[in-house]
Motif scaffolding. Structure first.
Motif, PDB file in Angstrom:
ATOM      1  N   ASP A 142       0.937  -1.240  -0.111  1.00 31.87           N
ATOM      2  CA  ASP A 142      -0.028  -0.104  -0.052  1.00 31.87           C
ATOM      3  C   ASP A 142       0.810   1.175   0.042  1.00 31.87           C
ATOM      4  O   ASP A 142       0.588   2.228  -0.635  1.00 31.87           O
ATOM      5  N   VAL A 143       1.787   1.270   0.709  1.00 34.65           N
ATOM      6  CA  VAL A 143       2.751   2.426   0.886  1.00 34.65           C
ATOM      7  C   VAL A 143       3.408   2.766  -0.358  1.00 34.65           C
ATOM      8  O   VAL A 143       3.920   3.626  -1.004  1.00 34.65           O
ATOM      9  N   PHE A 144       4.181   1.559  -1.058  1.00 33.76           N
ATOM     10  CA  PHE A 144       4.485   1.476  -2.305  1.00 33.76           C
ATOM     11  C   PHE A 144       3.828   2.057  -3.457  1.00 33.76           C
ATOM     12  O   PHE A 144       3.758   2.629  -4.332  1.00 33.76           O
ATOM     13  N   GLU A 145       2.124   1.699  -3.430  1.00 28.33           N
ATOM     14  CA  GLU A 145       1.330   2.240  -4.206  1.00 28.33           C
ATOM     15  C   GLU A 145       1.228   3.602  -4.320  1.00 28.33           C
ATOM     16  O   GLU A 145       1.326   4.411  -5.191  1.00 28.33           O
ATOM     17  N   THR A 146       1.346   4.283  -3.039  1.00 31.27           N
ATOM     18  CA  THR A 146       1.194   5.408  -2.690  1.00 31.27           C
ATOM     19  C   THR A 146       2.459   6.392  -3.356  1.00 31.27           C
ATOM     20  O   THR A 146       2.372   7.199  -4.118  1.00 31.27           O
ATOM     21  N   VAL A 147       3.787   5.615  -3.292  1.00 30.74           N
ATOM     22  CA  VAL A 147       5.006   6.218  -3.663  1.00 30.74           C
ATOM     23  C   VAL A 147       4.879   6.097  -5.175  1.00 30.74           C
ATOM     24  O   VAL A 147       5.303   7.343  -5.798  1.00 30.74           O
ATOM     25  N   ARG A 148       4.522   5.132  -5.953  1.00 36.23           N
ATOM     26  CA  ARG A 148       4.186   4.994  -7.278  1.00 36.23           C
ATOM     27  C   ARG A 148       3.318   6.518  -7.906  1.00 36.23           C
ATOM     28  O   ARG A 148       3.486   6.746  -8.816  1.00 36.23           O
ATOM     29  N   HIS A 149       2.226   6.398  -7.191  1.00 34.65           N
ATOM     30  CA  HIS A 149       1.042   7.445  -7.432  1.00 34.65           C
ATOM     31  C   HIS A 149       1.871   8.786  -7.467  1.00 34.65           C
ATOM     32  O   HIS A 149       1.704   9.576  -8.530  1.00 34.65           O
ATOM     33  N   VAL A 150       2.497   8.975  -6.471  1.00 37.39           N
ATOM     34  CA  VAL A 150       3.251  10.299  -6.295  1.00 37.39           C
ATOM     35  C   VAL A 150       4.160  10.440  -7.369  1.00 37.39           C
ATOM     36  O   VAL A 150       4.734  11.705  -8.035  1.00 37.39           O
ATOM     37  N   ALA A 151       5.060   9.494  -7.434  1.00 38.53           N
ATOM     38  CA  ALA A 151       6.167   9.631  -8.597  1.00 38.53           C
ATOM     39  C   ALA A 151       5.396   9.805  -9.891  1.00 38.53           C
ATOM     40  O   ALA A 151       6.201  10.566 -10.933  1.00 38.53           O
ATOM     41  N   SER A 152       4.409   9.231 -10.241  1.00 34.46           N
ATOM     42  CA  SER A 152       3.912   9.825 -11.480  1.00 34.46           C
ATOM     43  C   SER A 152       3.610  11.298 -11.793  1.00 34.46           C
ATOM     44  O   SER A 152       3.667  11.648 -13.192  1.00 34.46           O
ATOM     45  N   PHE A 153       3.699  12.161 -10.793  1.00 33.60           N
ATOM     46  CA  PHE A 153       3.839  13.388 -10.954  1.00 33.60           C
ATOM     47  C   PHE A 153       5.002  14.238 -11.090  1.00 33.60           C
ATOM     48  O   PHE A 153       5.193  15.313 -11.486  1.00 33.60           O
ATOM     49  N   ARG A 154       6.254  13.023 -10.941  1.00 27.71           N
ATOM     50  CA  ARG A 154       7.451  13.574 -10.980  1.00 27.71           C
ATOM     51  C   ARG A 154       7.653  14.784 -10.220  1.00 27.71           C
ATOM     52  O   ARG A 154       8.095  16.003 -10.465  1.00 27.71           O
ATOM     53  N   PRO A 155       7.264  14.871  -8.967  1.00 28.48           N
ATOM     54  CA  PRO A 155       7.566  15.888  -7.864  1.00 28.48           C
ATOM     55  C   PRO A 155       8.792  16.231  -7.738  1.00 28.48           C
ATOM     56  O   PRO A 155       9.904  15.509  -7.865  1.00 28.48           O
ATOM     57  N   GLU A 156       8.920  17.467  -7.276  1.00 30.92           N
ATOM     58  CA  GLU A 156      10.449  17.853  -7.139  1.00 30.92           C
ATOM     59  C   GLU A 156      11.129  17.516  -5.688  1.00 30.92           C
ATOM     60  O   GLU A 156      12.340  17.467  -5.643  1.00 30.92           O
ATOM     61  N   GLY A 157      10.058  17.113  -4.644  1.00 25.67           N
ATOM     62  CA  GLY A 157      10.564  16.706  -3.594  1.00 25.67           C
ATOM     63  C   GLY A 157       9.693  15.730  -2.966  1.00 25.67           C
ATOM     64  O   GLY A 157       8.464  15.791  -3.281  1.00 25.67           O
ATOM     65  N   VAL A 158      10.100  14.928  -2.008  1.00 29.90           N
ATOM     66  CA  VAL A 158       9.390  13.770  -1.183  1.00 29.90           C
ATOM     67  C   VAL A 158       9.765  13.935  -0.043  1.00 29.90           C
ATOM     68  O   VAL A 158      11.074  13.827   0.382  1.00 29.90           O
ATOM     69  N   LYS A 159       9.012  13.851   1.177  1.00 35.12           N
ATOM     70  CA  LYS A 159       9.329  13.545   2.536  1.00 35.12           C
ATOM     71  C   LYS A 159       8.602  12.274   3.009  1.00 35.12           C
ATOM     72  O   LYS A 159       7.195  12.228   3.132  1.00 35.12           O
ATOM     73  N   LEU A 160       9.329  11.449   3.508  1.00 32.28           N
ATOM     74  CA  LEU A 160       8.943   9.955   4.010  1.00 32.28           C
ATOM     75  C   LEU A 160       8.833  10.145   5.456  1.00 32.28           C
ATOM     76  O   LEU A 160       9.957  10.484   6.096  1.00 32.28           O
ATOM     77  N   HIS A 161       7.770   9.778   6.147  1.00 31.15           N
ATOM     78  CA  HIS A 161       7.842   9.796   7.499  1.00 31.15           C
ATOM     79  C   HIS A 161       7.260   8.270   7.915  1.00 31.15           C
ATOM     80  O   HIS A 161       6.614   7.563   7.328  1.00 31.15           O
ATOM     81  N   LEU A 162       7.800   8.224   9.200  1.00 28.79           N
ATOM     82  CA  LEU A 162       7.339   7.103   9.873  1.00 28.79           C
ATOM     83  C   LEU A 162       6.198   7.502  10.673  1.00 28.79           C
ATOM     84  O   LEU A 162       6.178   8.603  11.524  1.00 28.79           O
TER      85      LEU A 162
ATOM     86  N   GLU B 265      13.229   1.033  -0.478  1.00 36.03           N
ATOM     87  CA  GLU B 265      12.171   0.807  -1.852  1.00 36.03           C
ATOM     88  C   GLU B 265      11.644   1.956  -2.496  1.00 36.03           C
ATOM     89  O   GLU B 265      11.365   2.245  -3.446  1.00 36.03           O
ATOM     90  N   THR B 266      11.205   3.056  -1.297  1.00 29.40           N
ATOM     91  CA  THR B 266      10.639   4.174  -1.897  1.00 29.40           C
ATOM     92  C   THR B 266      11.617   4.978  -2.609  1.00 29.40           C
ATOM     93  O   THR B 266      11.385   5.462  -3.563  1.00 29.40           O
TER      94      THR B 266
END
Length: 299
Positions: A191-211, A243-244
Motif C-alpha cells: 500500500d505504501v509503495f502504491e502511494t509512492v508510485r502514484h506520487v512518482a507519476s507526477f514527478r514531484p520536485e521533492g518527497v518527505k517520507l515519515h514513519l 524501496e521508496t
C-alpha cells in the motif's frame, strides 16, 4: 546515492542552507469545523520548533537564527511555514505574511506547508508571484493515496483533489514536495509503495517520507491503546525507505527519509526516539541505492 535536501540546496545556492520554522498563525479547515474537528488522527498540532505566532515575523526569524547558533554562520536560510494550513486565509493576509519575508535579503526562498484543498485560483496566482521572486516549495501532506485509509485518518479530502493540486502547482512554477507516511493503520508495505508510485507519476520536485508515530493526545493514541494496529519495526521501516527511494524519479529530491516525534509526547514506536540510530540504520541500507545521475547533470 539518492539526492538529499542538503545536496539540492548546495546545488542551488552553493552553501549550507537551514530552514527557519515560522508560524503565521494559520489554522486548518480540518480543525476549525469547516471540514471537521481535531485534524488528522495522527496529528498532535505544531512541532517542537514552532515559534510563538504572536511574535512579529522579523522577530521569529531572528529567534530561529539564534537557536542555530554557530551553525548559522556562512549559511543561507529558507523561511519554513510548517504549522497549520498556510494557505487557509484570505489572500490579502497571505500576501501580508509571505511577501515581506521572501523579499528579505537573508531569505533565499520559502517553503509553505498546506493542504491540496486550500489552493483556490487566487491562492495559486499569489504562489506563482512568489515563485518568480525566489524559489518556492509548497509541501502537501498526502500521507496515502488510498481514499479508504484517508477516511480512517480523517484527512478530509480525496486523492483526486491532490491530483488536481499537483498539476495546478506545476503550472504556476512551484516546486512540489509531497509527504508520505509509512505504517498507517491497516496499510501493508505494498500500500505504501502504491502511494509512492502514484506520487512518482507526477514527478514531484521533492518527497518527505515519515514513519507513523503515535503521539500522546491524538485520536490515534486511543486506537493504538486498544491494540487495533501495531507500529513498524526499525527493520520494516528501513526496507520501506530503501524501496521508496528506488521507486522515485531521479529528479525527485528526498527532503526527509524519516522524522522523529517529540520525545515528550512520543508513545510508539520507542525505537524512533533514537534519531542517530535510526538515521545510521536507514542510511546504511540506502548506500547501494542509486536514484539516477547527479543532480547537476540532469538540470
Amino acid at each position: 546515492m539518492y539526492r538529499t535536501f542538503n545536496d539540492e540546496m548546495k546545488w542551488l545556492f552553493g552553501r549550507k542552507v537551514w530552514k527557519l520554522s515560522l508560524d503565521g498563525g494559520f489554522t486548518c479547515p480540518n480543525r476549525d469545523g469547516t471540514l471537521g474537528y481535531g485534524g488528522c488522527t495522527f496529528c498532535a498540532g505544531g512541532g517542537r520548533f514552532v515559534p510563538d505566532s504572536s511574535l512579529p515575523m522579523d522577530v521569529q526569524i531572528e529567534n530561529a537564527k539564534a537557536i542555530l547558533g554557530d551553525k548559522a554562520k556562512n549559511a543561507g536560510f529558507l523561511a519554513y511555514f510548517q504549522s497549520g494550513t498556510n494557505t487557509y486565509a484570505p489572500v490579502s493576509r497571505l500576501r501580508e505574511t509571505f511577501f515581506p519575508v521572501i523579499r528579505r535579503e537573508d531569505i533565499l526562498g520559502l517553503s509553505i506547508g498546506t493542504r491540496p484543498d486550500c489552493l483556490g485560483d487566487e491562492v495559486l496566482e499569489l504562489l506563482g508571484e512568489l515563485a518568480v521572486i525566489k524559489p518556492l516549495w509548497v509541501e502537501l501532506g498526502l500521507q496515502t493515496s488510498k481514499d479508504a485509509t484517508a477516511e480512517k485518518i480523517n484527512r478530509g479530502y480525496g486523492r483526486a483533489v491532490f491530483d488536481g493540486a499537483m498539476e495546478k502547482l506545476r503550472a504556476v512554477g512551484v516546486r512540489r514536495v509531497v509527504h508520505i507516511i509509512a505504517g498507517l493503520p491497516g496499510e501493508t508495505r505494498e500500500d505504501v509503495f502504491e502511494t509512492v508510485r502514484h506520487v512518482a507519476s507526477f514527478r514531484p520536485e521533492g518527497v518527505k517520507l515519515h514513519l507513523l508515530h503515535v503521539m500522546r493526545g491524538t485520536a490515534l493514541e486511543q486506537s493504538w491503546r486498544r491494540g487495533e494496529f501495531e507500529t513498524l519495526s526499525l527493520d520494516e521501516y528501513t526496507e520501506i525507505a530503501a524501496e521508496t527511494v528506488r521507486l522515485l524519479p531521479p529528479e525527485t529530491t528526498v527532503h526527509r527519509i524519516t522524522g522523529d516525534g517529540d520525545k515528550r509526547g512520543l508513545l510508539a514506536p520507542e525505537w524512533s526516539g533514537d534519531k542517530k540510530r535510526v538515521l545510521s540504520t536507514v542510511n546504511r541500507a540506502l548506500e547501494g541505492v542509486v536514484q539516477g545521475e547527479k543532480y547537476a547533470q540532469r538540470r
